[in-house]
Design a protein around this motif. Structure first.
Motif, PDB file in Angstrom:
ATOM      1  N   MET A   1      12.517 -33.143  28.677  1.00  0.00           N
ATOM      2  CA  MET A   1      12.572 -32.253  29.828  1.00  0.00           C
ATOM      3  C   MET A   1      11.148 -31.798  30.173  1.00  0.00           C
ATOM      4  O   MET A   1      10.401 -31.370  29.306  1.00  0.00           O
ATOM      5  N   ARG A   2      10.815 -31.887  31.413  1.00  0.00           N
ATOM      6  CA  ARG A   2       9.483 -31.500  31.889  1.00  0.00           C
ATOM      7  C   ARG A   2       9.401 -29.981  32.040  1.00  0.00           C
ATOM      8  O   ARG A   2      10.261 -29.362  32.666  1.00  0.00           O
ATOM      9  N   PRO A   3       8.343 -29.375  31.456  1.00  0.00           N
ATOM     10  CA  PRO A   3       8.196 -27.927  31.576  1.00  0.00           C
ATOM     11  C   PRO A   3       7.864 -27.511  33.012  1.00  0.00           C
ATOM     12  O   PRO A   3       7.275 -28.294  33.767  1.00  0.00           O
ATOM     13  N   PRO A   4       8.209 -26.288  33.374  1.00  0.00           N
ATOM     14  CA  PRO A   4       7.920 -25.827  34.741  1.00  0.00           C
ATOM     15  C   PRO A   4       6.420 -25.611  34.965  1.00  0.00           C
ATOM     16  O   PRO A   4       5.623 -25.542  34.029  1.00  0.00           O
ATOM     17  N   ARG A   5       6.073 -25.471  36.207  1.00  0.00           N
ATOM     18  CA  ARG A   5       4.679 -25.313  36.608  1.00  0.00           C
ATOM     19  C   ARG A   5       4.039 -24.064  35.987  1.00  0.00           C
ATOM     20  O   ARG A   5       2.887 -24.100  35.554  1.00  0.00           O
ATOM     21  N   TRP A   6       4.780 -22.955  35.941  1.00  0.00           N
ATOM     22  CA  TRP A   6       4.214 -21.711  35.391  1.00  0.00           C
ATOM     23  C   TRP A   6       3.838 -21.897  33.920  1.00  0.00           C
ATOM     24  O   TRP A   6       2.855 -21.344  33.453  1.00  0.00           O
ATOM     25  N   TYR A   7       4.646 -22.695  33.206  1.00  0.00           N
ATOM     26  CA  TYR A   7       4.356 -22.966  31.799  1.00  0.00           C
ATOM     27  C   TYR A   7       3.045 -23.744  31.677  1.00  0.00           C
ATOM     28  O   TYR A   7       2.181 -23.406  30.862  1.00  0.00           O
ATOM     29  N   ARG A   8       2.893 -24.772  32.467  1.00  0.00           N
ATOM     30  CA  ARG A   8       1.667 -25.580  32.417  1.00  0.00           C
ATOM     31  C   ARG A   8       0.447 -24.752  32.799  1.00  0.00           C
ATOM     32  O   ARG A   8      -0.623 -24.911  32.212  1.00  0.00           O
ATOM     33  N   LEU A   9       0.598 -23.849  33.735  1.00  0.00           N
ATOM     34  CA  LEU A   9      -0.501 -22.963  34.127  1.00  0.00           C
ATOM     35  C   LEU A   9      -0.878 -22.033  32.974  1.00  0.00           C
ATOM     36  O   LEU A   9      -2.062 -21.871  32.653  1.00  0.00           O
ATOM     37  N   LEU A  10       0.127 -21.438  32.321  1.00  0.00           N
ATOM     38  CA  LEU A  10      -0.134 -20.564  31.176  1.00  0.00           C
ATOM     39  C   LEU A  10      -0.791 -21.329  30.029  1.00  0.00           C
ATOM     40  O   LEU A  10      -1.714 -20.819  29.386  1.00  0.00           O
ATOM     41  N   ALA A  69      -1.590 -28.352  21.118  1.00  0.00           N
ATOM     42  CA  ALA A  69      -0.247 -28.845  20.821  1.00  0.00           C
ATOM     43  C   ALA A  69       0.729 -28.506  21.952  1.00  0.00           C
ATOM     44  O   ALA A  69       1.578 -29.327  22.304  1.00  0.00           O
ATOM     45  N   LEU A  70       0.591 -27.320  22.523  1.00  0.00           N
ATOM     46  CA  LEU A  70       1.444 -26.971  23.664  1.00  0.00           C
ATOM     47  C   LEU A  70       1.156 -27.897  24.841  1.00  0.00           C
ATOM     48  O   LEU A  70       2.081 -28.343  25.525  1.00  0.00           O
ATOM     49  N   LEU A  71      -0.113 -28.180  25.066  1.00  0.00           N
ATOM     50  CA  LEU A  71      -0.493 -29.071  26.159  1.00  0.00           C
ATOM     51  C   LEU A  71       0.077 -30.478  25.939  1.00  0.00           C
ATOM     52  O   LEU A  71       0.573 -31.108  26.874  1.00  0.00           O
ATOM     53  N   LEU A  72       0.006 -30.940  24.679  1.00  0.00           N
ATOM     54  CA  LEU A  72       0.493 -32.279  24.346  1.00  0.00           C
ATOM     55  C   LEU A  72       1.988 -32.309  24.042  1.00  0.00           C
ATOM     56  O   LEU A  72       2.526 -33.357  23.668  1.00  0.00           O
ATOM     57  N   ARG A  73       2.632 -31.132  24.159  1.00  0.00           N
ATOM     58  CA  ARG A  73       4.076 -30.982  23.967  1.00  0.00           C
ATOM     59  C   ARG A  73       4.511 -31.355  22.558  1.00  0.00           C
ATOM     60  O   ARG A  73       5.487 -32.063  22.343  1.00  0.00           O
ATOM     61  N   ALA A 130       9.160 -22.647  24.428  1.00  0.00           N
ATOM     62  CA  ALA A 130       9.034 -24.078  24.712  1.00  0.00           C
ATOM     63  C   ALA A 130       9.864 -24.920  23.742  1.00  0.00           C
ATOM     64  O   ALA A 130      10.481 -25.902  24.139  1.00  0.00           O
ATOM     65  N   ALA A 131       9.900 -24.505  22.479  1.00  0.00           N
ATOM     66  CA  ALA A 131      10.707 -25.227  21.490  1.00  0.00           C
ATOM     67  C   ALA A 131      12.193 -25.076  21.799  1.00  0.00           C
ATOM     68  O   ALA A 131      12.953 -26.068  21.737  1.00  0.00           O
ATOM     69  N   ARG A 132      12.623 -23.871  22.146  1.00  0.00           N
ATOM     70  CA  ARG A 132      14.046 -23.643  22.462  1.00  0.00           C
ATOM     71  C   ARG A 132      14.490 -24.419  23.687  1.00  0.00           C
ATOM     72  O   ARG A 132      15.615 -24.906  23.745  1.00  0.00           O
ATOM     73  N   ARG A 133      13.616 -24.514  24.677  1.00  0.00           N
ATOM     74  CA  ARG A 133      13.971 -25.180  25.920  1.00  0.00           C
ATOM     75  C   ARG A 133      13.725 -26.690  25.900  1.00  0.00           C
ATOM     76  O   ARG A 133      13.993 -27.375  26.892  1.00  0.00           O
ATOM     77  N   GLY A 134      13.176 -27.188  24.801  1.00  0.00           N
ATOM     78  CA  GLY A 134      12.958 -28.619  24.681  1.00  0.00           C
ATOM     79  C   GLY A 134      11.713 -29.117  25.388  1.00  0.00           C
ATOM     80  O   GLY A 134      11.581 -30.321  25.642  1.00  0.00           O
TER      81      GLY A 134
END
Length: 137
Positions: A1-10, A69-73, A130-134
């Motif tokens: 699942m692709r993270p939302p835009r606000w997540y990528r900005l954060l 790691a967050l950036l690389l998911r 991010a982990a909970r939402r996949g």
């Protein structure tokens, strides 16, 4: 699942913060106590135990690894950010409890350390979300 835009900005802002943190850590470690202009600050930095500097590096590196790691998911973000936050808590807790910095500089000295801890806590919560939402895995 692709993270939302606000997540990528954060995550982008967190990565910038983490890179600045790592840069500040390396700069301070290389400069040593002699770089402080105030004699009291020089004495304080010179008296800090070796483990304190290692803890500082762990906090900064953990934040950088967690942000990457967050950036690389990658799920390793959660333990990396946990280690970083615990290390920062130890660092600032010891600094303010075991030195006269707060008495010498006043309550305003707490602003930046509290900001650092707040960013670390928010980053860790973001990793858990991010982990909970996949979004990481």
């Amino acid at each position: 699942m692709r993270p939302p835009r606000w997540y990528r900005l954060l995550v982008g802002m967190l990565l910038l913060w983490a890179a600045l943190s790592a840069y500040a850590c390396v700069t301070q470690l290389m400069a040593g106590a002699g770089a402080a202009a105030d004699p009291a600050d020089r004495a304080l930095l010179a008296a800090l135990p070796g483990w304190y500097w290692l803890d500082y590096a762990v906090a900064s590196l953990g934040l950088l690894v967690g942000a990457l790691a967050l950036l690389l998911r990658r799920r390793v973000a959660v333990p990396a950010l946990t280690v970083s936050l615990v290390a920062a808590l130890i660092q600032f807790g010891w600094l303010f409890a075991m030195t006269d910095l707060l008495a010498r500089r006043g309550a305003g000295t707490l602003f930046f350390p509290l900001l650092i801890l707040l960013v670390g806590a928010v980053a860790l919560q973001l990793a858990h979300l991010a982990a909970r939402r996949g979004w990481i895995g």
